[in-house]
Design a protein around this motif. Sequence first.
Motif, PDB file in Angstrom:
ATOM      1  N   SER A   9       0.812  -1.222   0.000  1.00  0.00           N
ATOM      2  CA  SER A   9       0.000   0.000   0.000  1.00  0.00           C
ATOM      3  C   SER A   9       0.841   1.267   0.000  1.00  0.00           C
ATOM      4  CB  SER A   9      -0.959   0.000   1.188  1.00  0.00           C
ATOM      5  OG  SER A   9      -0.241   0.084   2.402  1.00  0.00           O
ATOM      6  N   GLY A  10       1.965   1.267   0.701  1.00  0.00           N
ATOM      7  CA  GLY A  10       2.809   2.460   0.738  1.00  0.00           C
ATOM      8  C   GLY A  10       3.350   2.819  -0.631  1.00  0.00           C
ATOM      9  N   MET A  11       3.896   1.830  -1.319  1.00  0.00           N
ATOM     10  CA  MET A  11       4.439   2.076  -2.652  1.00  0.00           C
ATOM     11  C   MET A  11       3.335   2.432  -3.641  1.00  0.00           C
ATOM     12  SD  MET A  11       6.978   2.365  -4.666  1.00  0.00           S
ATOM     13  CE  MET A  11       8.397   1.643  -3.911  1.00  0.00           C
ATOM     14  N   ALA A  12       2.193   1.774  -3.536  1.00  0.00           N
ATOM     15  CA  ALA A  12       1.089   2.052  -4.456  1.00  0.00           C
ATOM     16  C   ALA A  12       0.579   3.477  -4.278  1.00  0.00           C
ATOM     17  CB  ALA A  12      -0.041   1.047  -4.237  1.00  0.00           C
ATOM     18  N   LEU A  13       0.430   3.924  -3.045  1.00  0.00           N
ATOM     19  CA  LEU A  13      -0.040   5.290  -2.804  1.00  0.00           C
ATOM     20  C   LEU A  13       1.002   6.309  -3.260  1.00  0.00           C
ATOM     21  CD1 LEU A  13      -2.321   7.030  -1.719  1.00  0.00           C
ATOM     22  CD2 LEU A  13      -1.211   6.965   0.502  1.00  0.00           C
ATOM     23  N   PHE A  14       2.281   6.007  -3.031  1.00  0.00           N
ATOM     24  CA  PHE A  14       3.352   6.896  -3.494  1.00  0.00           C
ATOM     25  C   PHE A  14       3.286   7.083  -5.006  1.00  0.00           C
ATOM     26  CE2 PHE A  14       7.669   7.724  -4.945  1.00  0.00           C
ATOM     27  CZ  PHE A  14       8.057   8.766  -4.111  1.00  0.00           C
ATOM     28  N   LEU A  15       3.160   5.970  -5.742  1.00  0.00           N
ATOM     29  CA  LEU A  15       3.076   6.070  -7.203  1.00  0.00           C
ATOM     30  C   LEU A  15       1.789   6.751  -7.662  1.00  0.00           C
ATOM     31  CD1 LEU A  15       4.531   2.634  -8.292  1.00  0.00           C
ATOM     32  CD2 LEU A  15       5.563   4.894  -8.553  1.00  0.00           C
ATOM     33  N   ALA A  16       0.688   6.509  -6.946  1.00  0.00           N
ATOM     34  CA  ALA A  16      -0.577   7.151  -7.309  1.00  0.00           C
ATOM     35  C   ALA A  16      -0.486   8.666  -7.144  1.00  0.00           C
ATOM     36  CB  ALA A  16      -1.711   6.592  -6.459  1.00  0.00           C
ATOM     37  N   VAL A  17       0.139   9.120  -6.065  1.00  0.00           N
ATOM     38  CA  VAL A  17       0.293  10.566  -5.845  1.00  0.00           C
ATOM     39  C   VAL A  17       1.231  11.160  -6.898  1.00  0.00           C
ATOM     40  CG1 VAL A  17       1.241  12.290  -4.252  1.00  0.00           C
ATOM     41  CG2 VAL A  17      -0.267  10.504  -3.396  1.00  0.00           C
ATOM     42  N   ALA A  18       2.319  10.457  -7.195  1.00  0.00           N
ATOM     43  CA  ALA A  18       3.274  10.967  -8.184  1.00  0.00           C
ATOM     44  C   ALA A  18       2.629  11.069  -9.559  1.00  0.00           C
ATOM     45  CB  ALA A  18       4.495  10.060  -8.240  1.00  0.00           C
ATOM     46  N   LEU A  19       1.936  10.021  -9.973  1.00  0.00           N
ATOM     47  CA  LEU A  19       1.310  10.055 -11.295  1.00  0.00           C
ATOM     48  C   LEU A  19       0.100  10.983 -11.327  1.00  0.00           C
ATOM     49  CD1 LEU A  19       1.586   6.275 -12.214  1.00  0.00           C
ATOM     50  CD2 LEU A  19       2.981   8.177 -13.053  1.00  0.00           C
ATOM     51  N   GLY A  20      -0.633  11.084 -10.218  1.00  0.00           N
ATOM     52  CA  GLY A  20      -1.739  12.037 -10.152  1.00  0.00           C
ATOM     53  C   GLY A  20      -1.250  13.468 -10.258  1.00  0.00           C
ATOM     54  N   GLY A  21      -0.121  13.760  -9.610  1.00  0.00           N
ATOM     55  CA  GLY A  21       0.474  15.092  -9.743  1.00  0.00           C
ATOM     56  C   GLY A  21       0.912  15.371 -11.164  1.00  0.00           C
ATOM     57  N   ILE A  40       0.981  14.407   1.308  1.00  0.00           N
ATOM     58  CA  ILE A  40       2.258  14.030   1.915  1.00  0.00           C
ATOM     59  C   ILE A  40       2.025  13.243   3.188  1.00  0.00           C
ATOM     60  CG2 ILE A  40       4.331  14.935   3.041  1.00  0.00           C
ATOM     61  CD1 ILE A  40       4.266  17.204   0.940  1.00  0.00           C
ATOM     62  N   MET A  41       1.083  13.657   4.020  1.00  0.00           N
ATOM     63  CA  MET A  41       0.792  12.910   5.248  1.00  0.00           C
ATOM     64  C   MET A  41       0.223  11.535   4.936  1.00  0.00           C
ATOM     65  SD  MET A  41       1.869  14.420   7.853  1.00  0.00           S
ATOM     66  CE  MET A  41       1.102  13.374   9.065  1.00  0.00           C
ATOM     67  N   ALA A  42      -0.618  11.427   3.923  1.00  0.00           N
ATOM     68  CA  ALA A  42      -1.182  10.127   3.546  1.00  0.00           C
ATOM     69  C   ALA A  42      -0.083   9.176   3.079  1.00  0.00           C
ATOM     70  CB  ALA A  42      -2.240  10.312   2.465  1.00  0.00           C
ATOM     71  N   VAL A  45       2.049   8.105   6.185  1.00  0.00           N
ATOM     72  CA  VAL A  45       1.370   7.138   7.047  1.00  0.00           C
ATOM     73  C   VAL A  45       1.317   5.768   6.384  1.00  0.00           C
ATOM     74  CG1 VAL A  45      -0.868   6.537   8.047  1.00  0.00           C
ATOM     75  CG2 VAL A  45       0.050   8.833   8.342  1.00  0.00           C
ATOM     76  N   ALA A  46       0.953   5.716   5.113  1.00  0.00           N
ATOM     77  CA  ALA A  46       0.875   4.430   4.412  1.00  0.00           C
ATOM     78  C   ALA A  46       2.245   3.772   4.306  1.00  0.00           C
ATOM     79  CB  ALA A  46       0.273   4.635   3.026  1.00  0.00           C
ATOM     80  N   THR A  47       3.276   4.552   4.028  1.00  0.00           N
ATOM     81  CA  THR A  47       4.622   3.997   3.925  1.00  0.00           C
ATOM     82  C   THR A  47       5.122   3.531   5.280  1.00  0.00           C
ATOM     83  OG1 THR A  47       5.064   5.482   2.076  1.00  0.00           O
ATOM     84  CG2 THR A  47       6.964   4.475   3.138  1.00  0.00           C
ATOM     85  N   GLY A  48       4.864   4.306   6.324  1.00  0.00           N
ATOM     86  CA  GLY A  48       5.277   3.900   7.668  1.00  0.00           C
ATOM     87  C   GLY A  48       4.615   2.611   8.115  1.00  0.00           C
ATOM     88  N   LEU A  49       3.325   2.483   7.834  1.00  0.00           N
ATOM     89  CA  LEU A  49       2.621   1.246   8.206  1.00  0.00           C
ATOM     90  C   LEU A  49       3.121   0.052   7.405  1.00  0.00           C
ATOM     91  CD1 LEU A  49      -1.034   2.521   8.629  1.00  0.00           C
ATOM     92  CD2 LEU A  49       0.530   1.757  10.412  1.00  0.00           C
ATOM     93  N   SER A  50       3.368   0.226   6.128  1.00  0.00           N
ATOM     94  CA  SER A  50       3.839  -0.905   5.335  1.00  0.00           C
ATOM     95  C   SER A  50       5.253  -1.325   5.737  1.00  0.00           C
ATOM     96  CB  SER A  50       3.760  -0.604   3.840  1.00  0.00           C
ATOM     97  OG  SER A  50       4.662   0.400   3.476  1.00  0.00           O
TER      98      SER A  50
END
Length: 66
Positions: A9-21, A40-42, A45-50
Motif C-alpha cells: 500500500s505504501g508504494m502504491a499510494l506513493f506512485l498514485a500521488v506521483a502520477l496524479g500530480g 504528503i501525510m497520507a 502514514v501508508a509507507t510507515g505502516l507498510s
Amino acid sequence: MLLHLLLSSGMALFLAVALGGMLMTGVFFAIPLHLAPMLIMAVEVATGLSIALMLMAFYLLGEPGQ
C-alpha cells in the motif's frame, strides 16, 4: 492476501500521488500546493505502516525463501 495488500500500500499510494500530480500539473510528482499537506501525510502514514508490517513479518516469519 490482506498482508500482501497492506505491504504494497505504501508504494502504491506513493506512485498514485506521483502520477496524479503529473496528470494535474504535467510534471512528475509536482503536487498542487492546496493538496500537498494532505497527500504528503497520507503517503507518510501508508509507507510507515507498510514498513512496520514488513519488519514484523521478517521477525515473525523469517527471511523470504527460508
